[in-house]
Motif scaffolding. Structure first.
Motif, PDB file in Angstrom:
ATOM      1  N   TRP A   5       4.234  -6.030  -1.128  1.00  0.00           N
ATOM      2  CA  TRP A   5       3.807  -7.342  -1.637  1.00  0.00           C
ATOM      3  C   TRP A   5       4.861  -7.898  -2.597  1.00  0.00           C
ATOM      4  CZ3 TRP A   5       2.327  -8.651  -6.750  1.00  0.00           C
ATOM      5  CH2 TRP A   5       1.797  -9.929  -6.874  1.00  0.00           C
ATOM      6  N   LEU A   6       5.420  -7.034  -3.477  1.00  0.00           N
ATOM      7  CA  LEU A   6       6.452  -7.474  -4.399  1.00  0.00           C
ATOM      8  C   LEU A   6       7.716  -7.946  -3.669  1.00  0.00           C
ATOM      9  CD1 LEU A   6       6.382  -4.855  -7.323  1.00  0.00           C
ATOM     10  CD2 LEU A   6       5.586  -7.227  -7.371  1.00  0.00           C
ATOM     11  N   ALA A   7       8.027  -7.254  -2.560  1.00  0.00           N
ATOM     12  CA  ALA A   7       9.244  -7.588  -1.799  1.00  0.00           C
ATOM     13  C   ALA A   7       9.027  -8.763  -0.859  1.00  0.00           C
ATOM     14  CB  ALA A   7       9.716  -6.369  -1.019  1.00  0.00           C
ATOM     15  N   LYS A   8       7.796  -9.301  -0.833  1.00  0.00           N
ATOM     16  CA  LYS A   8       7.473 -10.438   0.030  1.00  0.00           C
ATOM     17  C   LYS A   8       7.724 -10.113   1.507  1.00  0.00           C
ATOM     18  CE  LYS A   8       7.064 -13.226  -3.645  1.00  0.00           C
ATOM     19  NZ  LYS A   8       5.769 -13.732  -4.110  1.00  0.00           N
ATOM     20  N   MET A   9       7.453  -8.836   1.879  1.00  0.00           N
ATOM     21  CA  MET A   9       7.643  -8.428   3.266  1.00  0.00           C
ATOM     22  C   MET A   9       6.531  -9.013   4.125  1.00  0.00           C
ATOM     23  SD  MET A   9      10.374  -6.502   3.254  1.00  0.00           S
ATOM     24  CE  MET A   9      10.263  -5.473   4.690  1.00  0.00           C
ATOM     25  N   PRO A  10       6.826  -9.230   5.449  1.00  0.00           N
ATOM     26  CA  PRO A  10       5.778  -9.737   6.347  1.00  0.00           C
ATOM     27  C   PRO A  10       4.579  -8.768   6.406  1.00  0.00           C
ATOM     28  CG  PRO A  10       7.939  -9.902   7.381  1.00  0.00           C
ATOM     29  CD  PRO A  10       8.125  -9.106   6.140  1.00  0.00           C
ATOM     30  N   MET A  11       3.400  -9.338   6.506  1.00  0.00           N
ATOM     31  CA  MET A  11       2.180  -8.539   6.511  1.00  0.00           C
ATOM     32  C   MET A  11       2.120  -7.573   7.692  1.00  0.00           C
ATOM     33  SD  MET A  11      -0.520  -7.759   4.895  1.00  0.00           S
ATOM     34  CE  MET A  11      -0.469  -9.055   3.658  1.00  0.00           C
ATOM     35  N   ARG A  12       2.682  -8.016   8.860  1.00  0.00           N
ATOM     36  CA  ARG A  12       2.597  -7.145  10.035  1.00  0.00           C
ATOM     37  C   ARG A  12       3.381  -5.851   9.825  1.00  0.00           C
ATOM     38  NH1 ARG A  12       7.229  -8.062  13.063  1.00  0.00           N
ATOM     39  NH2 ARG A  12       8.469  -9.890  12.432  1.00  0.00           N
ATOM     40  N   LEU A  13       4.516  -5.943   9.070  1.00  0.00           N
ATOM     41  CA  LEU A  13       5.270  -4.718   8.782  1.00  0.00           C
ATOM     42  C   LEU A  13       4.467  -3.762   7.904  1.00  0.00           C
ATOM     43  CD1 LEU A  13       8.852  -6.154   8.109  1.00  0.00           C
ATOM     44  CD2 LEU A  13       7.992  -5.045  10.185  1.00  0.00           C
TER      45      LEU A  13
END
Length: 330
Positions: A30-38
Motif C-alpha cells: 500500500w505504501l509503495a502504491k503497487m497495483p492491487m492485483r499484485l
C-alpha cells in the motif's frame, strides 16, 4: 474436525506469525502504491505455499500423535513406541522420559526382589512351624494325663493362624494351586464341621445342618478354608444359641445367633485390617479373615455378602453363580 482444531491450536504461534507477515506485506504494498492485483497474487501464492506445507506438517503431526497414544497405553511396560523428537527440546523430553522409566523399572525390580525374599521366608517359616505343632498333637495323643479343651482350642488357633498366613501369601502368587472342578458342597461343608465339632460341644452351641445336594465349580481346598474361617467367626462371636448352615438355590448361607455387627461397620467388614465394634469386643481380632475370604472367593468367581443385626446375629451368604460358570477343559 476435532483433530484439525487440535492441530491449529498447536500451531497457533506459526499461524499468528503468518498473519502478521501478510499484514506487513499488504502494508508495504500500500505504501509503495503497487497495483492491487499484485498484492492479491502475492497473498494467494503465500497462502498456497502455506497450505501445502500445512498439509505435510499435519500428516507428520497426526502420525506422531498416534504413536504417542500407543506409547501412552504401553508406557508402564516399555517406551520403545515413543516417537523420536523432531527438535532438540522434544529429544530432551524423550531422554527425560527414558531416564525416568529406567529408574522406575529399577525401583520396581528391587521392590519385587525384596517382596519375593520376604514371601519365601514366611512361606518356609509357615511350613516349618507345622512340624512342632504336629509334634505337640502327637505328644497330647500319646502322653499321660488329661489335656484341657482350652489348651487344644488354643493349639487349633495357632494352626488356623499359620494356615491363614499360607493362604494370604498364596493369594497373589503366580503359583497359586487353584484346581477348579465340579464339587458336591456337602463333603466340603462336613469337613469344616468336623474340624470345629469340639468347639461346638465345649461352647454348647447347637449346629443345624441337614446336608445339601448343591454342586458348584470351585476349588475344594480354598473353599474349605473360607468355610472354616466363616465358621470360626460364627463360633467366636456366638456365646449361646445356634449356628445354621443351609442353601437357597446356588447360595450357601451360614447364619448365627451371635452378637451381630453394627450397621456402620457392615460396609467395611471386608476391608483389610478393619475390626470395628467386634474388634473392640474381641481384642485379638486381626480384621484380616473376612478380607482373605472375599479375595479368595473373588478369585474363584464366587460372591459373598453379609447381613447382620446387632445383638441378634449374622448371615454370611456365598453365591456360586452356577449359571455363569462352566467347568474348564470340558
Amino acid at each position: 474436525m476435532k483433530l484439525v482444531g487440535k492441530y491449529l491450536r498447536d500451531r497457533i504461534k506459526c499461524i499468528s506469525l503468518l498473519v502478521v507477515l501478510l499484514l506487513f506485506f499488504a502494508f508495504f504494498y500500500w505504501l509503495a502504491k503497487m497495483p492491487m492485483r499484485l498484492l492479491v497474487y502475492g497473498i494467494l501464492i503465500c497462502v498456497a505455499i502455506c497450505l501445502i506445507w500445512g498439509a505435510v506438517d499435519f500428516k507428520q503431526w497426526y502420525i506422531k500423535l498416534k504413536k504417542l497414544e500407543i506409547a501412552k497405553e504401553q508406557i508402564l511396560l516399555s517406551i520403545e513406541n515413543l516417537p523420536e523428537g523432531s527438535n532438540e527440546a522434544e529429544r530432551e523430553y524423550r531422554e527425560i522420559i527414558r531416564l525416568s522409566h529406567e529408574g522406575r523399572v529399577a525401583l520396581q525390580n528391587q521392590s519385587e526382589l525384596k517382596f519375593a525374599e520376604a514371601l519365601d521366608y514366611f512361606t518356609i517359616w509357615a511350613h516349618q512351624i507345622k512340624t512342632p505343632i504336629a509334634a505337640i498333637h502327637l505328644l497330647m495323643d500319646t502322653g499321660q494325663g488329661e489335656i484341657s479343651p482350652e489348651f487344644r482350642e488354643e493349639l487349633m488357633k495357632i494352626e488356623q493362624y499359620v494356615e491363614m498366613l499360607l493362604f494370604y501369601l498364596r493369594l497373589d502368587s503366580d503359583y497359586s494351586d487353584y484346581v477348579l472342578k465340579n464339587y458336591e458342597l456337602d463333603g466340603i461343608i462336613r469337613q469344616a464341621v468336623r474340624k470345629y465339632s469340639k468347639q461346638f460341644i465345649r461352647k454348647k452351641i447347637s449346629l443345624r445342618y441337614d446336608g445339601t445336594e448343591l454342586c458348584a465349580v470351585t476349588d475344594e481346598k480354598w473353599l474349605l478354608f473360607v468355610i472354616c474361617q466363616l465358621l470360626d467367626n460364627a463360633l467366636k462371636y456366638t456365646q449361646k444359641g445356634s449356628i445354621s448352615i443351609y442353601t437357597r438355590g446356588d447360595r450357601l448361607i451360614i447364619e448365627d445367633t451371635g452378637i451381630g455387627i453394627a450397621p456402620e461397620d457392615l460396609p467395611r467388614v471386608f476391608q483389610k485390617g478393619y475390626t470395628g465394634y467386634n474388634g473392640r469386643y474381641d481384642r485379638k481380632s486381626t480384621g484380616i479373615g473376612l478380607y482373605i475370604c472375599k479375595r479368595v472367593l473373588n478369585k474363584l468367581g464366587h460372591e459373598i455378602e453379609i447381613q447382620s443385626v446387632l445383638k441378634q446375629g449374622t448371615k454370611l451368604i456365598i453365591t456360586f453363580n452356577n449359571e455363569k460358570r462352566e467347568l474348564p477343559f470340558e
